[in-house]
Motif scaffolding. Structure first.
Motif, PDB file in Angstrom:
ATOM      1  N   TYR A  50       0.830  -1.208   0.000  1.00 46.68           N
ATOM      2  CA  TYR A  50       0.000   0.000   0.000  1.00 46.68           C
ATOM      3  C   TYR A  50       0.862   1.255   0.000  1.00 46.68           C
ATOM      4  N   TYR A  51       1.875   1.285   0.868  1.00 45.84           N
ATOM      5  CA  TYR A  51       2.716   2.476   0.963  1.00 45.84           C
ATOM      6  C   TYR A  51       3.464   2.740  -0.345  1.00 45.84           C
ATOM      7  N   VAL A  52       3.968   1.690  -0.984  1.00 48.44           N
ATOM      8  CA  VAL A  52       4.712   1.880  -2.235  1.00 48.44           C
ATOM      9  C   VAL A  52       3.773   2.328  -3.351  1.00 48.44           C
ATOM     10  N   LYS A  53       2.654   1.650  -3.506  1.00 49.44           N
ATOM     11  CA  LYS A  53       1.697   2.015  -4.561  1.00 49.44           C
ATOM     12  C   LYS A  53       1.188   3.442  -4.368  1.00 49.44           C
ATOM     13  N   ASN A  54       0.823   3.776  -3.140  1.00 43.17           N
ATOM     14  CA  ASN A  54       0.327   5.115  -2.845  1.00 43.17           C
ATOM     15  C   ASN A  54       1.414   6.159  -3.096  1.00 43.17           C
ATOM     16  N   GLY A  55       2.648   5.851  -2.674  1.00 43.03           N
ATOM     17  CA  GLY A  55       3.747   6.794  -2.882  1.00 43.03           C
ATOM     18  C   GLY A  55       4.065   7.005  -4.344  1.00 43.03           C
ATOM     19  N   LEU A  56       4.082   5.921  -5.127  1.00 46.12           N
ATOM     20  CA  LEU A  56       4.349   6.050  -6.557  1.00 46.12           C
ATOM     21  C   LEU A  56       3.253   6.855  -7.243  1.00 46.12           C
ATOM     22  N   ASN A  57       2.020   6.698  -6.790  1.00 42.13           N
ATOM     23  CA  ASN A  57       0.927   7.508  -7.338  1.00 42.13           C
ATOM     24  C   ASN A  57       1.140   8.991  -7.051  1.00 42.13           C
ATOM     25  N   LEU A  58       1.672   9.305  -5.867  1.00 40.98           N
ATOM     26  CA  LEU A  58       1.953  10.706  -5.537  1.00 40.98           C
ATOM     27  C   LEU A  58       3.014  11.283  -6.474  1.00 40.98           C
TER      28      LEU A  58
ATOM     29  N   ASP B 234      11.984  12.626 -11.662  1.00 37.57           N
ATOM     30  CA  ASP B 234      11.587  13.014 -13.020  1.00 37.57           C
ATOM     31  C   ASP B 234      12.768  13.045 -13.981  1.00 37.57           C
ATOM     32  N   SER B 235      13.957  13.361 -13.470  1.00 35.94           N
ATOM     33  CA  SER B 235      15.115  13.486 -14.361  1.00 35.94           C
ATOM     34  C   SER B 235      16.055  12.281 -14.306  1.00 35.94           C
ATOM     35  N   MET B 236      16.016  11.494 -13.224  1.00 31.60           N
ATOM     36  CA  MET B 236      16.988  10.411 -13.054  1.00 31.60           C
ATOM     37  C   MET B 236      16.412   9.007 -13.241  1.00 31.60           C
ATOM     38  N   ASN B 237      15.104   8.855 -13.072  1.00 31.10           N
ATOM     39  CA  ASN B 237      14.498   7.525 -13.150  1.00 31.10           C
ATOM     40  C   ASN B 237      14.240   7.129 -14.605  1.00 31.10           C
ATOM     41  N   ARG B 238      15.283   6.660 -15.275  1.00 33.74           N
ATOM     42  CA  ARG B 238      15.135   6.282 -16.678  1.00 33.74           C
ATOM     43  C   ARG B 238      14.227   5.072 -16.856  1.00 33.74           C
ATOM     44  N   LYS B 239      14.079   4.286 -15.803  1.00 32.49           N
ATOM     45  CA  LYS B 239      13.210   3.099 -15.878  1.00 32.49           C
ATOM     46  C   LYS B 239      11.845   3.365 -15.265  1.00 32.49           C
ATOM     47  N   GLY B 240      11.505   4.640 -15.117  1.00 31.06           N
ATOM     48  CA  GLY B 240      10.152   5.009 -14.735  1.00 31.06           C
ATOM     49  C   GLY B 240       9.928   5.148 -13.242  1.00 31.06           C
ATOM     50  N   LEU B 241       8.700   5.474 -12.892  1.00 30.23           N
ATOM     51  CA  LEU B 241       8.305   5.645 -11.498  1.00 30.23           C
ATOM     52  C   LEU B 241       7.872   4.287 -10.948  1.00 30.23           C
ATOM     53  N   THR B 242       8.835   3.400 -10.837  1.00 27.85           N
ATOM     54  CA  THR B 242       8.644   2.044 -10.337  1.00 27.85           C
ATOM     55  C   THR B 242       9.743   1.768  -9.317  1.00 27.85           C
ATOM     56  N   PRO B 243       9.622   0.698  -8.531  1.00 29.46           N
ATOM     57  CA  PRO B 243      10.729   0.346  -7.633  1.00 29.46           C
ATOM     58  C   PRO B 243      12.055   0.201  -8.373  1.00 29.46           C
ATOM     59  N   GLU B 244      12.026  -0.435  -9.533  1.00 25.52           N
ATOM     60  CA  GLU B 244      13.249  -0.574 -10.318  1.00 25.52           C
ATOM     61  C   GLU B 244      13.765   0.794 -10.759  1.00 25.52           C
TER      62      GLU B 244
ATOM     63  N   ASP C  95       4.993  -1.724 -10.943  1.00 22.11           N
ATOM     64  CA  ASP C  95       5.050  -0.979  -9.685  1.00 22.11           C
ATOM     65  C   ASP C  95       5.055  -1.897  -8.464  1.00 22.11           C
ATOM     66  N   MET C  96       4.812  -3.202  -8.656  1.00 16.24           N
ATOM     67  CA  MET C  96       4.785  -4.111  -7.515  1.00 16.24           C
ATOM     68  C   MET C  96       6.057  -4.949  -7.369  1.00 16.24           C
ATOM     69  N   PHE C  97       6.950  -4.890  -8.360  1.00 12.37           N
ATOM     70  CA  PHE C  97       8.124  -5.765  -8.333  1.00 12.37           C
ATOM     71  C   PHE C  97       9.289  -5.096  -7.608  1.00 12.37           C
ATOM     72  N   GLY C  98       9.891  -5.854  -6.704  1.00  9.93           N
ATOM     73  CA  GLY C  98      11.038  -5.362  -5.947  1.00  9.93           C
ATOM     74  C   GLY C  98      11.505  -6.446  -4.999  1.00  9.93           C
ATOM     75  N   GLU C  99      12.112  -6.052  -3.887  1.00 14.00           N
ATOM     76  CA  GLU C  99      12.622  -7.021  -2.915  1.00 14.00           C
ATOM     77  C   GLU C  99      11.493  -7.907  -2.399  1.00 14.00           C
TER      78      GLU C  99
END
Length: 565
Positions: A239-247, A262-272, A462-466
């Motif tokens: 919930y915290y990750v999904k909500n935060g990524l939405n923000l 916005d400038s550094m996340n070349r792989k998008g607003l995802t955990p990766e 947005d759900m993939f990570g550790e």
């Protein structure tokens, strides 16, 4: 190539639900679309009301409050939440920045934080993301009339009677996978609920509404969970990750992190995207010896500094760190002992801030635990452990080494007289294969790779990570040199076309290219992730190669290739 598959068969029309269930997630509907009902109540945290009341009393009495900024992303995010809470209450805390990569209050080669706190006549010291086990240090502060609030998520080794500890490990009912910033958020939110939301006027000149403040904190929590490699299978963490990524998507996140993402996340607003984009430059700042840069970045994070300057400083620190690590890795490589189930390597004290990064690189390269050591004193080594499996607690149980941190990523102290015994313990550990299996989601035939499964994976990144890695697939196929293409610019890109599916690998090494051009026909084993590629308004499946292995063809019977795994 030895692989171990999570799934025996794949449902390409309902893959994500199948994958979540295989990872032990029962409520897949809520996991895919998490809601606030997954958030645990802040009031369930032991000692939290006591800590809130102590802080409020210190604020009312205008006492001198100190705040420790722990040197990693979670520590930065944790301290930023506390700073903004205090600023909202018109309080300017005294900030303590570590020199190098140290944690908590412990005395180290670079500094004596306890003495600094005493010298500054701090009456309330807040330690976020550390401090639960700093018992002696908290006692020293207590003896100098300084109260301590610890807001932490690390394992508790013994009771600390000289501090107010807010830590989810104090209750079996709480989410033990929450980050330090997550625990701090519970505290800060609880403070607002107790006072501000109850009509108590906390500030004379509000810069932000309480809703804006909370949204900024929630984005900090999301980034902290990603950076600290917390288990993302946890429903509350999801919930915290999904909500935060939405923000971040809605441009309502912490302004400094928003601009960096916005400038550094070349792989998008995802955990990766955060793991490869925003997080490394911040960690680089934390590990540096440049105290001015640390202060510059933290000022931007809490909203009182120039964000563009902070971003440039972080990017510069990251470039310099990469150069140092590259040199350090090459210096360590000749010292590596690869003959055991654990890799042992050595470096010197000058590299202490980067030992963990080097250990992690070798762990990934050889897929087994790695310990990089440096002399601590005449009888002991200290260093970093990185492991593909949780193992720190098991090492501590042997009494052959002392680990502190996370189960698969931690600092370690080993007596020189115990090192051979510790290596023997690793060699006798049945959990560690001499030739470790590569964990994959499933084996799949290229003919079974379709847009359904590729889009299903791509739409849920947005759900993939550790704890819940992006699905990986094992492909085994006989191919010829005609199936392979190389595209050369600054680096070389590999493209293999198998049954109409493009398999891509960017930046292949010269030795990998040599392997692929050695035979006119051969068998190739591939580990890959799946996604899509759109070209001239046409979308098609695409596989990104993580690793591959080439072997000469000994049997030309290709009938097995039509099997659907």
């Amino acid at each position: 190539m030895k692989v171990n598959s999570l799934l025996n068969k794949i449902d390409t029309n309902n893959f994500i639900q199948q994958y979540l269930e295989a990872n032990g997630i029962k409520d897949t509907e809520h996991f895919i679309l998490p809601t606030p009902c997954l958030e645990q109540n802040w009031e369930d945290y032991p000692n939290i009301h006591k800590a809130i009341n102590v802080l409020h009393k210190a604020i009312e009495n205008n006492e001198r409050i100190g705040l420790l900024i722990d040197p990693d992303v979670d520590g930065q995010c944790s301290a930023a939440i506390i700073y903004q809470l205090l600023a909202y209450c018109d309080i300017e805390p005294f900030l303590f920045f570590h020199k190098g990569k140290a944690h908590g209050l412990r005395l180290n080669y670079d500094e004596d934080l306890v003495q600094q706190i005493i010298d500054e006549e701090i009456k309330l010291m807040i330690i976020p993301d550390a401090g639960s086990n700093d018992i002696n240090e908290c006692g020293m502060l207590w003896n100098h009339n300084c109260q301590v609030i610890v807001l932490d998520h690390h394992e508790i080794e013994e009771k600390n009677r000289c501090a107010i500890i807010v830590n989810h490990h104090l209750s079996d009912e709480l989410n033990h996978n929450l980050s330090g910033a997550g625990v701090v958020y519970k505290f800060a939110y609880g403070y607002l609920m107790t006072y501000a939301m109850a009509g108590y006027k906390l500030t004379t000149s509000p810069q932000k509404s309480e809703v804006e403040l909370i949204k900024g904190w929630q984005s900090l929590v999301a980034v902290s969970l990603i950076s600290d490699m917390c288990d993302l299978k946890s429903m509350e963490n999801r919930y915290y990750v999904k909500n935060g990524l939405n923000l971040f998507s809605d441009k309502q996140a912490n302004p400094a992190l928003q601009i960096m993402a916005d400038s550094m996340n070349r792989k998008g607003l995802t955990p990766e995207g955060f793991s490869w984009g925003t997080v490394p430059p911040i960690n680089a700042i934390c590990r540096s010896q440049n105290q001015e840069s640390k202060e510059l970045f933290f000022d931007a994070l809490v909203g009182k500094g120039n964000i563009e300057d902070a971003k440039k400083t972080a990017a510069k620190a990251h470039r310099e760190q990469n150069d140092k690590i590259k040199k350090m890795v090459e210096e360590i490589r000749p010292t590596l002992d690869l003959s055991h189930k654990v890799i042992i390597g050595y470096t010197n004290a000058d590299n202490k801030e980067y030992i963990g990064l080097a250990a992690n690189k070798f762990r990934g390269e050889y897929n087994k635990p790695c310990i990089i050591l440096r002399p601590k004193d005449t009888t002991s080594y200290s260093g970093s452990l990185r492991s593909p499996i949780p193992i720190a607690d098991k090492i501590n149980a042997t009494k052959l080494g002392y680990c502190q941190g996370h189960l698969a990523a931690c600092g370690i102290i080993v007596k020189k007289s115990n090192l051979k015994k510790l290596i023997a313990w690793f060699d006798n550990n049945e959990e560690l294969e001499v030739e470790p299996e590569i964990q994959v989601t499933a084996s799949i035939s290229p003919k079974a790779i379709n847009l359904n499964i590729c889009r299903d994976i791509e739409n849920n990144k947005d759900m993939f990570g550790e704890g819940l890695p992006e699905p990986t697939f094992y492909i085994n196929k006989n191919i010829t040199e005609k199936d392979i293409q190389f595209f050369r610019k600054k680096t070389t890109t590999l493209k293999i076309i198998i049954d109409g599916v493009d398999f891509i690998k960017f930046g292949i090494k010269p030795e990998e290219e040599k392997e692929l051009t050695k035979y006119s026909a051969f068998n190739i084993s591939i580990i890959a992730t799946l996604g899509t590629n759109t070209y001239e308004n046409m979308t098609s499946p695409q596989a990104m190669i993580s690793s591959f292995e080439v072997t000469p063809i000994e049997n030309n019977d290709d009938s097995w290739e039509d099997l659907f795994y």
